[in-house]
Design a protein around this motif. Sequence first.
Motif, mmCIF file in Angstrom:
data_model
loop_
_atom_site.group_PDB
_atom_site.id
_atom_site.type_symbol
_atom_site.label_atom_id
_atom_site.label_comp_id
_atom_site.label_asym_id
_atom_site.label_seq_id
_atom_site.Cartn_x
_atom_site.Cartn_y
_atom_site.Cartn_z
ATOM 1 N N PHE A 390 -4.172 -0.217 -3.176
ATOM 2 C CA PHE A 390 -2.967 -0.421 -2.540
ATOM 3 C C PHE A 390 -2.531 0.626 -1.753
ATOM 4 O O PHE A 390 -1.415 1.417 -2.307
ATOM 5 C CB PHE A 390 -1.861 -1.331 -3.361
ATOM 6 C CG PHE A 390 -2.478 -2.257 -4.046
ATOM 7 C CD1 PHE A 390 -2.147 -3.715 -3.760
ATOM 8 C CD2 PHE A 390 -2.928 -2.130 -5.359
ATOM 9 C CE1 PHE A 390 -2.926 -4.626 -4.369
ATOM 10 C CE2 PHE A 390 -3.404 -3.064 -6.204
ATOM 11 C CZ PHE A 390 -3.285 -4.243 -5.827
ATOM 12 N N TYR A 393 -2.164 3.977 -3.853
ATOM 13 C CA TYR A 393 -2.244 3.579 -5.271
ATOM 14 C C TYR A 393 -3.315 2.924 -5.814
ATOM 15 O O TYR A 393 -3.514 1.807 -5.245
ATOM 16 C CB TYR A 393 -0.743 2.897 -5.402
ATOM 17 C CG TYR A 393 -0.330 2.545 -7.046
ATOM 18 C CD1 TYR A 393 -0.474 3.521 -7.804
ATOM 19 C CD2 TYR A 393 0.108 1.234 -7.287
ATOM 20 C CE1 TYR A 393 -0.197 3.069 -9.157
ATOM 21 C CE2 TYR A 393 0.344 1.052 -8.542
ATOM 22 C CZ TYR A 393 0.114 1.910 -9.668
ATOM 23 O OH TYR A 393 0.523 1.370 -10.891
ATOM 24 N N VAL A 421 -0.124 -5.775 -11.045
ATOM 25 C CA VAL A 421 0.186 -5.035 -9.586
ATOM 26 C C VAL A 421 -0.137 -5.959 -8.508
ATOM 27 O O VAL A 421 0.542 -5.683 -7.357
ATOM 28 C CB VAL A 421 -0.688 -3.571 -9.612
ATOM 29 C CG1 VAL A 421 -0.293 -3.109 -8.252
ATOM 30 C CG2 VAL A 421 -0.452 -2.633 -10.774
ATOM 31 N N TRP A 422 -1.143 -6.616 -8.339
ATOM 32 C CA TRP A 422 -1.408 -7.548 -7.293
ATOM 33 C C TRP A 422 -0.262 -8.372 -7.038
ATOM 34 O O TRP A 422 0.066 -8.754 -5.722
ATOM 35 C CB TRP A 422 -2.817 -8.208 -7.532
ATOM 36 C CG TRP A 422 -3.241 -9.180 -6.449
ATOM 37 C CD1 TRP A 422 -3.844 -9.019 -5.243
ATOM 38 C CD2 TRP A 422 -2.979 -10.607 -6.385
ATOM 39 N NE1 TRP A 422 -3.982 -10.219 -4.487
ATOM 40 C CE2 TRP A 422 -3.535 -11.141 -5.293
ATOM 41 C CE3 TRP A 422 -2.279 -11.231 -7.265
ATOM 42 C CZ2 TRP A 422 -3.065 -12.177 -4.721
ATOM 43 C CZ3 TRP A 422 -2.031 -12.809 -6.923
ATOM 44 C CH2 TRP A 422 -2.477 -13.360 -5.653
ATOM 45 N N ASN A 425 2.678 -6.827 -5.551
ATOM 46 C CA ASN A 425 2.256 -6.520 -3.877
ATOM 47 C C ASN A 425 2.608 -7.804 -3.202
ATOM 48 O O ASN A 425 3.264 -7.832 -1.863
ATOM 49 C CB ASN A 425 1.006 -6.096 -3.957
ATOM 50 C CG ASN A 425 0.596 -5.488 -2.381
ATOM 51 O OD1 ASN A 425 1.234 -4.663 -2.089
ATOM 52 N ND2 ASN A 425 -0.441 -6.170 -1.837
ATOM 53 N N GLU A 426 2.186 -9.093 -3.831
ATOM 54 C CA GLU A 426 2.372 -10.223 -3.229
ATOM 55 C C GLU A 426 3.581 -10.735 -2.865
ATOM 56 O O GLU A 426 4.248 -11.191 -1.788
ATOM 57 C CB GLU A 426 1.616 -11.456 -4.092
ATOM 58 C CG GLU A 426 0.013 -11.308 -4.080
ATOM 59 C CD GLU A 426 -0.666 -11.673 -2.567
ATOM 60 O OE1 GLU A 426 -0.396 -12.802 -2.065
ATOM 61 O OE2 GLU A 426 -1.291 -10.511 -1.959
ATOM 62 N N VAL A 429 8.056 -5.410 -3.133
ATOM 63 C CA VAL A 429 8.726 -4.551 -4.407
ATOM 64 C C VAL A 429 10.060 -4.843 -4.251
ATOM 65 O O VAL A 429 10.712 -4.823 -5.627
ATOM 66 C CB VAL A 429 8.166 -3.145 -4.256
ATOM 67 C CG1 VAL A 429 9.103 -2.202 -4.967
ATOM 68 C CG2 VAL A 429 7.004 -3.066 -4.436
ATOM 69 N N ASN A 449 8.308 1.234 -5.320
ATOM 70 C CA ASN A 449 6.769 1.480 -5.451
ATOM 71 C C ASN A 449 6.056 0.563 -6.333
ATOM 72 O O ASN A 449 6.854 0.055 -7.342
ATOM 73 C CB ASN A 449 6.304 2.980 -5.580
ATOM 74 C CG ASN A 449 6.887 3.479 -6.718
ATOM 75 O OD1 ASN A 449 6.354 2.934 -7.792
ATOM 76 N ND2 ASN A 449 7.750 4.226 -6.831
ATOM 77 N N LEU A 450 4.911 0.253 -6.095
ATOM 78 C CA LEU A 450 4.380 -0.579 -6.924
ATOM 79 C C LEU A 450 3.806 -0.289 -8.294
ATOM 80 O O LEU A 450 3.870 -1.168 -9.310
ATOM 81 C CB LEU A 450 2.825 -0.963 -6.306
ATOM 82 C CG LEU A 450 2.791 -1.566 -5.201
ATOM 83 C CD1 LEU A 450 1.422 -1.958 -4.673
ATOM 84 C CD2 LEU A 450 3.489 -3.077 -5.221
#
Length: 813
Positions: A390, A393, A421-422, A425-426, A429, A449-450
């Motif tokens: 990402f 990252y 994490v995915w 992101n969807e 944040v 941040n992720l």
Amino acid sequence: MNFRRWVIGIFSVLTLGLLIFIAGYFVIYMNGHTLLQKNMEKLDMAEATVVYDRNGNEFARLFMQNRELVTLDQVPDKLEQAIIATEDQRFESHAGVDFWSIGRAIVKDIVARDLVEGGSTITQQVAKNMFLSADKTFFRKATEVSIALALENNFGKDEILEMYLNRIYFGNGAYGVKAAAERHFGKDDLEDLSLLEIAVLAGMPKAPNTYSPTNNPDKALERAAVVLSLMKDQGYITEEERREALNSTLGKPAPRGDGSASAMKDYVLEQAALVTGKSEEELRIGGYEIHTTVDAKAQQAMDEAFANPDLFPEDGPKQVAQGAMVIVEPKTGGIVAMNGGRNYVEKGFNRALADRQPGSSFKPIAVYGPALETGNWQPYSILKDEKMSFGNYSPSNLSGKYAGEMTMMEAVRRSINLPTVWLLNEIGVDRGLRFAKDLGIDMDAKDRNLAIALGGLTHGASPLEMARAYGAFANNGVLAETHVITEVLDTDGHRVYAFEPSEKRVMSERTAYYATTLLEAVTQKGGTGTKANFGRPVAGKTGTTQLGLKGVKDSAGNRDIWFVGYTPQYAAAVWMGFDETNAEHYVKSGSGTAAAMFAAVMKKAMEGMEVQDFKRPSGVEEPKEVEAPAAIADLSGFYDAEKREAVLTWSALPEAEGIEYRLYRKVEPFDAPAEMLHASDSTTVIDISGAAGKKYMYYVTAYSKETELESAPSNVVEVVVPGEGEGAGIGDDLPVLPDILPGEDGAGGDGAGDDGQETGGGNGNGNGNGNGNGNGGNAGGSGGDAGQPDQPTDDDEPVDSDDGEDADAPEGL
């Protein structure tokens, strides 16, 4: 004549003023003398304050217990001089009141339009601390002056100074200079104090907690520098002595204490001071009644567990493995029990309030909770589990294995990183940050941040914050204000403070219930937190943070291990680790140790309480598990040399509506991920892109547009494209081969060759979910293991050790 009248008038005014002053002085003197005589017992007596638990039983007593009296001949001259230079430069010459200092204080009060300056002498401070409150009013000041004058007329300067040195509060529960030297520097004999330590002690009475070398060493040294300058200016020390002192170091007390309820007692005292506006010293001697939310039974269970070394990770050579735990009542917000660490020292470091990296225990707060709150996700929604980056990252699953896709339930149950994490992101944040903030977690601007998906925070979170946050899940999405004090009464029974309950909805009932559904799975068979199960309905999440020490290669090593969980009645957080992590001091076990502590404490704490289930709120549907489409079983194919094309066909599934067929191809030697050639509702595909002399492998999957689930791969067909001048190469229908495609139980997921170059087979479509693409064949077939949980690295612990996927947030993220 006029001049004479003017002189007579001035004289009359002065005479009248003098008479009034004498009369006022006499009244003040007699008032002070009377007060002193009536309250002589206060020179050696203080009334204890009693702390009561939630049931109205005495839990603790707060009084002036940490005091050791000294005579003035036991006090070093430099310490006497430092106190006088800092607190009362004209102590030896005034009669108890320094009118110059009072005048200066009055001017400052007028300028500030408030009572901000004390102007008190040492004698006045003795009067105030022994007989009066700390309120800054002119009436109280006048009474203080009168008692100070009486003290000066009844005691010598040495006696008054001795009273001061034995009476004054030096922070961290230490009353009197001897107790302070022992508490802060570990020195029984005052003669052993260095000049710097003397300066620190002399600077503390102004603000004992602020200038405590135990709590705030930097501020203590700043204040000491001021004291040394005053001593030098007044001729008590030379410039050389001042410089030498500033370059010296402070002593440290030897660890002591038994880790009993001291942390809770200290917290109660701190909170009582906060809500009443009174100093800790006033509360200790004021004879108050402090009513609390403490459950004495739960507190005892916690203290007993923390006294058991078998429940902790292995100690290091110079530090013991530490821990902290907090229990809160979700419905009320009341703090039920607290332990600040093993061998806790009274007024020491309370780890229950200290921030540490929460690891995967933060996933429900930053990711899964906010995702459920959108209404677009539910426990059986499908998440991607593919190796991906990402931006800059690039998180990974600790096992190095990827299933392609998996349900949210499976990702939480096994604590898999990539899907988490995915998903963040969807949803974005910012959504995760807002959700965490609503739950009471203090997030830093740098946390945008992720990495927060895996608990990588700038400052971390404390056990108290984590227990409070999870309490909102237990309380159907409502966050009750956390508190420990319910009421404070004075010696006459008058109410000084009463807690006013407040709460706010921070998530929907649907979100809270679905989050609980996810977290219950963590504590059940196959989850990472089964050791937290103690025979009641319980939900929770494990967490670990990676060791990240240069030169230390220990796959089982961690910085922090957590378990945060709840029943319908109580929510609790357990943290374990070392105060200072280094190559000799780190946790060598997984979060199963923290989960076991949770179970040990909660089982005893809740003994005798009604066993309650997590109830589904009215109007909230049970989450529904969906299944992937059936696998295609009759894929066939051949190469038509005349038309120079490969023809692939299969039968449509009975539930053909909403089904998309996806055809995948790999080229010999089959060590690269498969590529998807075609996706449509057709059951025949013609491939004209094959190169002469190459052998290809094909398989097909069925994808449901409604559920977004993909079937397991079909049988495999190999097709050879003839070279120039060769005849037709017709491929045979082939079964699914373990060394080509993953199947049940992750067959073929690791390939056949030790060097990782053999056919890894497949696309990460193992039968755990039978979904996902493009990961097989990676270093000998990293795909295909969806049918089995990632295995932990600690052979002594099963899946619930959380070692398999939970050491996820590197230090400093």
